[in-house]
Design an enzyme around this catalytic site. Sequence first.
Site, PDB file in Angstrom:
ATOM      1  N   GLU A  46      52.044  38.628  47.084  1.00 37.35           N
ATOM      2  CA  GLU A  46      52.116  38.381  48.516  1.00 37.35           C
ATOM      3  C   GLU A  46      52.026  36.862  48.694  1.00 37.35           C
ATOM      4  O   GLU A  46      51.103  36.236  48.158  1.00 37.35           O
ATOM      5  CB  GLU A  46      50.923  39.062  49.212  1.00 37.35           C
ATOM      6  CG  GLU A  46      51.039  38.939  50.698  1.00 37.35           C
ATOM      7  CD  GLU A  46      49.879  39.559  51.468  1.00 37.35           C
ATOM      8  OE1 GLU A  46      49.063  40.293  50.863  1.00 37.35           O
ATOM      9  OE2 GLU A  46      49.807  39.291  52.671  1.00 37.35           O
ATOM     10  N   ARG A  95      42.135  44.667  36.444  1.00 37.39           N
ATOM     11  CA  ARG A  95      42.453  43.279  36.748  1.00 37.39           C
ATOM     12  C   ARG A  95      41.664  42.360  35.840  1.00 37.39           C
ATOM     13  O   ARG A  95      40.659  42.753  35.250  1.00 37.39           O
ATOM     14  CB  ARG A  95      42.230  42.958  38.215  1.00 37.39           C
ATOM     15  CG  ARG A  95      40.828  43.193  38.747  1.00 37.39           C
ATOM     16  CD  ARG A  95      40.832  43.255  40.269  1.00 37.39           C
ATOM     17  NE  ARG A  95      41.250  42.014  40.884  1.00 37.39           N
ATOM     18  CZ  ARG A  95      42.230  41.918  41.797  1.00 37.39           C
ATOM     19  NH1 ARG A  95      42.896  42.972  42.179  1.00 37.39           N
ATOM     20  NH2 ARG A  95      42.537  40.755  42.326  1.00 37.39           N
ATOM     21  N   LYS A 154      41.945  35.666  46.559  1.00 34.42           N
ATOM     22  CA  LYS A 154      42.693  34.628  47.261  1.00 34.42           C
ATOM     23  C   LYS A 154      41.960  34.179  48.519  1.00 34.42           C
ATOM     24  O   LYS A 154      42.062  33.024  48.918  1.00 34.42           O
ATOM     25  CB  LYS A 154      44.097  35.115  47.601  1.00 34.42           C
ATOM     26  CG  LYS A 154      45.034  34.963  46.406  1.00 34.42           C
ATOM     27  CD  LYS A 154      46.480  35.141  46.811  1.00 34.42           C
ATOM     28  CE  LYS A 154      46.869  36.591  46.673  1.00 34.42           C
ATOM     29  NZ  LYS A 154      48.296  36.837  46.912  1.00 34.42           N
TER      30      LYS A 154
END
Length: 554
Positions: free
Chosen positions: A35, A261, A271
């Site tokens: 994104e 992850r 983020k």
Amino acid sequence: MSEAEARPSNFIRQIIDKDLADGKHTGIHTRFPPEPNGYLHIGHAKSICLNFGLAQDYQGQCNLRFDDTNPAKEDIEYVESIKEDVNWLGFKWDGDICYSSNYFDALYGYAVELIEKGLAYVDELTPDEIREYRGSLKEPGKNSPYRDRSVEENLALFEKMRAGGFEEGKACLRAKIDMASSFIVMRDPVIYRVRFIEHHQTGNQWCIYPMYDFTHCISDALEGITHSLCTLEFQDNRRLYDWVLENITIDCQPHQYEFSRLNLEYTVMSKRKLNQLVTEKLVNGWDDPRMPTISGLRRRGFTPGSIREFCSRIGVTKQENMIEFGSLEACIREDLNENAPRAMAVLDPVKVIIENVENDETLTIANHPNKPEMGSREVPFTREIFIEADDFREEANKKYKRLVLGKEVRLRGAYVIQANRIEKDSDGNITTIFCSYDPETLGKNPADGRKVKGVIHWVSATKGITADIRLYDRLFTVPNPGAADDFAATINPDSLVVKKGVVEPSLVDAEAGAGIQFERTGYFCIDAKDSSKENLVFNRTVGLRDTWAKIDDQ
Ligand code: ATP
Ligand code: MG
């Protein structure tokens, strides 16, 4: 890619092998779907290496797709940085860059199809009410009073949403699934919402935007993705992924697989938190060399190969884990030990006057101790030089193998010198060390057989060049800053220390970002942003040894 980077097998490769053997697919097609709401970080590198790496190894394809359905947080600056970082890591996407926003028309059509099948409805509960009605893990949700609208009414209201007839938060489109499902994502998830925000790709064409869960699976199917790889937090969302694709008219049925992850000690990877560090100016931008971003690591002096090697070593599993920061550093240290030319720099200079030197000379010193193919460079040897303040003592025991008053030491690549006397300022700090050198010791031991043990580095005081030398360390003082109540309070105040050093003149021409070993000090590179020939700035990439290993063991 080299033999050393060949990837070991993992559960995803086993799935692919089986799918190919069973004839389920004739080839594979993956995608990396960031994104564009921030810069890529080392966690994304794991996903990039996985997706692009699989496509390479299986001669398949990998798309770069911007998952751009939330214009409020996205920006073209992020789009550009992501493209640059993927390229820099050594990967090429197949075909044109894809954007989820390319599919807004198609997505709208599929939403209409769901409405026509009685599988979606326009809800006018407020966002708070929707949350309240959703229930919890223990309690089922309850149906919205708007759930049983007719198909005609829903079509008209959805069209009204699209035409700007509803304010933000006054209406949304929801999939009609099951408010009692044990998977909360299946409790009539919102699939479209109203947002009067300009989009970086589609401008003001839309005032309704599709949600991630609705968009991602359809984008995958439209692109012919076979294996849609994402991180474990999307495990439950797989139900919705499959539900959407089963209930619309679309040819391809991609499958989602989840892996754990990357979590790395002493840093944060969310983020939102990285953005906070940037906007609150706790670091100097997304590419601050202390950031775990790809651009920060690049500026710090990491090579693409070292990051790929790291991703290969950590592997791909379904187990949640936390990787030691030292394992990332080990990868760049090994790379630079092999490949970085050597040079000399003095970080805490003290002046040495070699009184019996009459003329300056130019010495030729090898760039790498074990690699003659890396050539050599010219290093001026002059009457006045600098050494590290730390490399001299008035008195010392035998363990100290550097320069001691009245004793000898070798200057790296040059001669043996002896310290004869010193001068101090009024505070008692040593200002000058007066020495003499033995002109017969260039590249050979003293003829009379006397032993000189230590070797220290040095730089010409008259021909060396002053430079800002930035010593970077870990950005946080605790292994898991993300778990702290206030992660910003755990920032390491010593994560950046700037030294006014002196470097040998050959370094003026060093390429920004390219690794150099400063002998006995560490690996450094010229800062790509702030350095100029007039004002050299070096960044420390990593020390010669893992100094944190000891601390962690205590
Ligand atoms: P956010 O922090 O905004 O929720 P994100 O980290 O999920 O975002 P995306 O841009 O959606 O960021 O990520 C793109 C891809 O990278 C996704 O497939 C995601 O699963 C993967 N990814 C993100 N963080 C990691 C990580 N730490 N380890 C491995 N893969 C990751
Ligand atoms: Mg995400």
